[in-house]
Each structure stands twice: as structure tokens, then as C-alpha cells.
Enzyme design. Structure first.
Site, PDB file in Angstrom:
ATOM      1  N   ASP A  19       0.761  -1.128  -0.056  1.00 40.80           N
ATOM      2  CA  ASP A  19      -0.035   0.185   0.017  1.00 40.80           C
ATOM      3  C   ASP A  19       0.960   1.112   0.098  1.00 40.80           C
ATOM      4  O   ASP A  19       2.026   1.341  -0.072  1.00 40.80           O
ATOM      5  CB  ASP A  19      -0.974  -0.058   0.977  1.00 40.80           C
ATOM      6  CG  ASP A  19      -2.424   0.432   0.836  1.00 40.80           C
ATOM      7  OD1 ASP A  19      -2.397   1.358   0.053  1.00 40.80           O
ATOM      8  OD2 ASP A  19      -3.426  -0.029   1.393  1.00 40.80           O
TER       9      ASP A  19
ATOM     10  N   TRP B 183      -2.911   3.631  -6.324  1.00 39.22           N
ATOM     11  CA  TRP B 183      -3.974   4.370  -6.464  1.00 39.22           C
ATOM     12  C   TRP B 183      -4.102   5.239  -7.660  1.00 39.22           C
ATOM     13  O   TRP B 183      -4.916   5.947  -7.550  1.00 39.22           O
ATOM     14  CB  TRP B 183      -4.347   5.290  -5.159  1.00 39.22           C
ATOM     15  CG  TRP B 183      -3.998   4.721  -3.676  1.00 39.22           C
ATOM     16  CD1 TRP B 183      -4.228   3.313  -3.474  1.00 39.22           C
ATOM     17  CD2 TRP B 183      -3.537   5.352  -2.444  1.00 39.22           C
ATOM     18  NE1 TRP B 183      -3.890   3.088  -1.961  1.00 39.22           N
ATOM     19  CE2 TRP B 183      -3.627   4.392  -1.442  1.00 39.22           C
ATOM     20  CE3 TRP B 183      -3.270   6.519  -2.347  1.00 39.22           C
ATOM     21  CZ2 TRP B 183      -3.253   4.630  -0.231  1.00 39.22           C
ATOM     22  CZ3 TRP B 183      -2.859   6.950  -0.998  1.00 39.22           C
ATOM     23  CH2 TRP B 183      -2.742   5.971   0.023  1.00 39.22           C
ATOM     24  N   GLY B 184      -3.116   5.110  -8.436  1.00 38.07           N
ATOM     25  CA  GLY B 184      -2.831   5.649  -9.532  1.00 38.07           C
ATOM     26  C   GLY B 184      -2.624   7.215  -9.867  1.00 38.07           C
ATOM     27  O   GLY B 184      -2.550   7.911 -10.663  1.00 38.07           O
TER      28      GLY B 184
ATOM     29  N   ASP C 167      -9.642   3.666  -3.478  1.00 39.43           N
ATOM     30  CA  ASP C 167     -10.775   2.334  -3.160  1.00 39.43           C
ATOM     31  C   ASP C 167     -11.806   2.354  -3.765  1.00 39.43           C
ATOM     32  O   ASP C 167     -12.795   3.516  -3.624  1.00 39.43           O
ATOM     33  CB  ASP C 167     -10.695   2.450  -1.433  1.00 39.43           C
ATOM     34  CG  ASP C 167      -9.576   2.195  -0.821  1.00 39.43           C
ATOM     35  OD1 ASP C 167      -8.465   1.900  -1.508  1.00 39.43           O
ATOM     36  OD2 ASP C 167      -9.425   2.191   0.369  1.00 39.43           O
TER      37      ASP C 167
END
Length: 447
Positions: free
Chosen positions: A165, A209-210, A230
Site C-alpha cells: 500500500d 492508487w494511480g 478504493d
């Protein structure tokens, strides 16, 4: 609603024009070749279970093993769901005096070797979670400056997969590198560990998350990469993710893939039709498919969606690894970004024919129609047998065009078209799509 016009399959710096239109300035560097990670694992998208959507931090070893048992009894393992992955919150809040991550002493009192041994004995692979920063998103120990130690710990515990993450990022004067370098640290640690241990490398999934155009560089480091924030348990979230990923489908192949986040089937307020659209889009875009449903409360309808063998066969195609892509946007002009009304007409090749996804983004029934040769994978002058991948029926032969009436609100149609020989002689006009259709004497035809 976000409405923007996109000029190419890439992103750049946004410029706000009059009327709120967002025009994206594209950098040529975004189209330079990328060297893909090819380390012998995870050629196909991973199918499995992840604990976060259903349980967040409320996990323990009994829940994990019970979930694995349910995956077997519900025949999800037989359908191809091979991984059982822990997400955040499995550890003590502090590392040991020696610097190691410590399993929660109460919730995972038997230790992770016991857990992974039992999962492996049941025929599953095991996955775990960590973070590229100081802490995980829930505040547990992250892996920054402990990458090699943690990679070996995860391998020693018996884990096969790592979701990594993007929380608790160190200060600039400490990290002194960009987002690529932050993820490269763990990728390099996993690669080196495989060399020294002689064991297969851990499957590395980037959860970035881009924000930093991970679809352009993630293929150098891992086997999948999150492209958005998300997922939420509602249609707006699904439409937004589908829209965003419609512009970066070319990033997906056998050596890396866009990860659209976990499946929300059975969570929130999704209708049955929306759930089918969710699963179809994720599967046909070749995203990893991680179930996030409480399996002890799963409905027969949700289970039937997750086990659709014909859709799963496209996701797990061993010959063609690429995603479907839009060939016409439908409601909006082509190459228009609209977070509530994404592209409606999609296609792509497969080992057994051309796959089509037709998406009704309206809140009312809609008729969806297209000329076959709008798809680049269809040959002009041929007819095609039509297989419906949701009704599991063969629906005759299509010549030049297809019309599907009364597609439900937010519903989907998934089709497999196979070449069935030359179209009938004498059809008029001479071309189904007559733009620039020309006789050999120079006369334009049709129109």
C-alpha cells in the site's frame, strides 16, 4: 459528475478551459516502451479472496480458515479462486526488539506458519499485506527501510502474495526518491530474495492508487497495480472506475495488469444487474478478481455471478492476455471522460473469438446497437455466431450489425462472436459502415 475530453491513451497535466472542460496535455514520454517484469509467476490475473471489504480489521486465524473452508464448500476454489489474502491489521502495533513484524498475539496466536500451512494443505495460496511507508493505512508497521527483512519474513511465514500500500509516506529529505523508487525498494527485495532462497518470487501487487500514473511504470516492478482510489459499494464508484480505466486498457497484458480494486458483490446497495456489470467489466478488463463478500452470508445470486465460467474463462485466457477496450463511447462523443456515464461499447480478442461488452450506463432500460466492424477485431464481409456469456445460450448468427433491446438499467451484455464464414451475397449497401467505402472506379458507396 466529472466531464473531460481525452485525446490519447494517456494522461498529462490538466488544463482547465472555458466551461469547466478539462483538456489533458499529453507528454510523449508516456508512450515510451516499458520493460515488463517477467519473473515466471502470475502470468494470468489472480483470483481469490481478500478480507478488507467484508471485515476491515476484524480478522483472526479462525475467520481466515473458515473463509477458506467456505470457498471450498461453495465451489469457488473449483471455479479458480486460488488465493486467500489477509489485508491490514494482522500485526502487533510495534515491531520486535530485533526489528521484525510480529503477528497479533491474540488474533493469530498460532502464528502465520501454522495458518499458511493449513491454507496450502487446503490447496490455496496465501497472501499478506504491507505498506511502502512508515505505517500501514490502519497504523500498523509499514515496510519502509525494512523491505528486505519483511520480504524474507513474509516468505518464511509461507506467504505467496504481497499487497503493498501507499500510506505514511516519509518526508522528502528522508526518502529522497519518487514514487517509483518507493515501490522499487520492495520489488528489488523480492527479486533478490528469490535469487538467494531459490524459491519462487512472491507475487507483488502495487496498491498505489494511480496518482503517479502507475500504469506506465508498474509493469517494471509488479504483476498488478491499483489505478484508482478504493472502490465503494455503489454504482457511482463502479462507473467512475470503469471510466478511468477505459483510457489505459493498453497497459494490461500477461506481464502486468491494471487492478480495478476488489469485488464489491454482495456489499452495499448494488442491484443484481449492477453486480453483473461490475463483475463483467472487472473480468473482461483482465483485472485481478478478489472476492470481498462475507461468504457465510453470500446469496445464491451473488455466488452465481462469481462462478460464471464463461466470463472467468475470458479473464483466465492463456493465449490472449490483453483487456477489452472501448470502440465507441455511446452516450458521449468518443474519448470523452464521464465519471457517471463511461464508454458503453467494448471489444477485444480472445483465444476463441471476439469478446464484446455492452454497458447500459443509464438509469432506465436501453437498446444498444452497433455495426460489427466498428470493432477492430471483426472482419468485414463475414458473419458471426453469437454466444451470450450470461444466459449461456447460442443466439444465432449476426450479419453486419447487432441490436440488443431492453438492456436493464446499469446492466450489461457480454457476447462471444466467432467467425461463421462469408456473409450472404448481394447485401446492400456494399459496406455496413459506409464512410470512405468506395467502388474500384472511385465512386463512393452508400451514405
Amino acid at each position: 459528475m466529472v466531464l473531460a475530453t481525452w485525446k490519447a491513451r494517456g494522461f498529462g497535466l490538466p488544463t482547465i478551459a472555458s466551461g469547466g472542460l478539462i483538456i489533458w496535455v499529453i507528454s510523449l514520454s508516456q508512450f515510451l516502451p516499458v520493460c515488463a517484469l517477467q519473473n515466471g509467476v502470475a502470468k494470468l490475473p489472480i483470483l481469490g479472496y481478500n478480507t478488507w471489504n467484508a471485515y476491515q480489521c476484524n480478522i483472526d486465524e479462525d475467520l481466515i480458515l473458515n473463509t477458506a473452508s467456505l470457498m471450498k464448500s461453495l465451489s469457488l476454489q473449483d471455479a479458480g479462486y486460488s488465493h486467500v489474502n489477509l489485508d491490514d491489521c494482522y500485526a502487533e502495533k510495534n515491531r520486535s526488539a530485533e526489528g521484525f513484524i510480529v503477528p497479533d498475539k491474540i488474533r493469530f496466536k498460532s502464528g502465520f506458519n501454522s495458518l499458511t500451512n493449513k491454507l496450502h494443505a487446503m490447496g490455496f495460496k496465501a497472501g499478506i499485506y504491507s505498506d511502502s511507508g512508515w505505517y500501514t493505512c490502519a497504523g500498523y508497521p509499514g515496510s519502509f527501510q525494512n523491505e528486505a527483512r519483511d520480504a524474507k519474513t513474509f516468505q518464511d511465514w509461507g506467504f505467496d502474495y504481497l499487497k503493498f500500500d501507499n500510506c505514511a509516506i516519509p518526508y522528502d529529505d528522508i526518502i529522497r526518491e519518487g514514487i517509483v523508487g518507493k515501490y522499487e525498494r520492495m520489488s528489488d527485495a523480492i527479486t533478490q530474495l528469490a535469487k538467494t532462497s531459490g524459491k519462487p518470487p512472491i507475487i507483488f501487487s502495487l496498491c498505489e492508487w494511480g496518482w503517479s500514473q502507475v500504469w506506465l511504470w508498474g509493469k517494471n516492478l509488479g504483476h498488478s497495480w491499483r489505478t484508482t482510489g478504493d472502490i465503494g459499494p455503489d454504482w457511482f464508484s463502479l462507473a467512475n472506475i470503469i471510466n478511468f480505466n477505459s483510457f489505459i486498457t493498453s497497459s494490461t497484458d500477461f506481464y502486468g495488469r491494471n487492478d480495478l480494486d476488489m469485488l464489491q458483490l454482495g456489499n452495499g446497495n448494488l442491484t443484481y444487474e449492477e453486480s453483473k456489470s461490475h463483475f463483467t467489466a472487472w473480468a473482461l478488463m483482465k483485472s485481478p478478481l478478489f472476492i470481498g463478500t462475507n461468504l457465510s452470508a453470500i446469496t445464491p445470486e451473488t455466488l452465481s455471478i462469481l462462478k460464471n465460467k464463461e466470463i472467468l474463462a475470458i479473464n483466465q485466457d492463456p493465449v490472449v492476455g490483453t483487456s477489452i477496450s472501448p470502440f465507441r463511447w455511446g452516450i458521449n462523443p468518443d474519448w470523452t471522460s464521464n465519471s457517471t456515464h463511461p464508454a458503453q461499447y467494448w471489444s477485444g480478442p480472445s483465444q476463441n473469438g471476439t469478446v464484446f461488452m455492452l454497458l447500459n450506463t443509464l438509469s432506465e432500460p436501453s437498446t444498444l446497437s452497433f455495426n460489427l466492424t466498428e470493432s477492430p477485431w471483426i472482419r468485414a464481409g463475414r458473419q458471426y455466431s453469437v454466444r451470450d456469456l450470461w444466459t449461456h445460450t447460442s443466439n444465432g448468427t449476426a450479419v453486419r450489425s447487432l441490436t440488443i433491446p431492453n438492456v436493464p438499467p446499469h446492466g450489461v451484455v457480454a457476447l462471444l462472436l466467432q467467425d461463421a464464414g462469408n456473409e450472404p451475397d448481394g447485401l446492400e449497401p456494399k459496406c455496413s459502415v459506409w464512410y470512405q467505402c468506395t467502388d474500384k472506379n472511385g465512386t463512393h458507396v452508400g451514405g
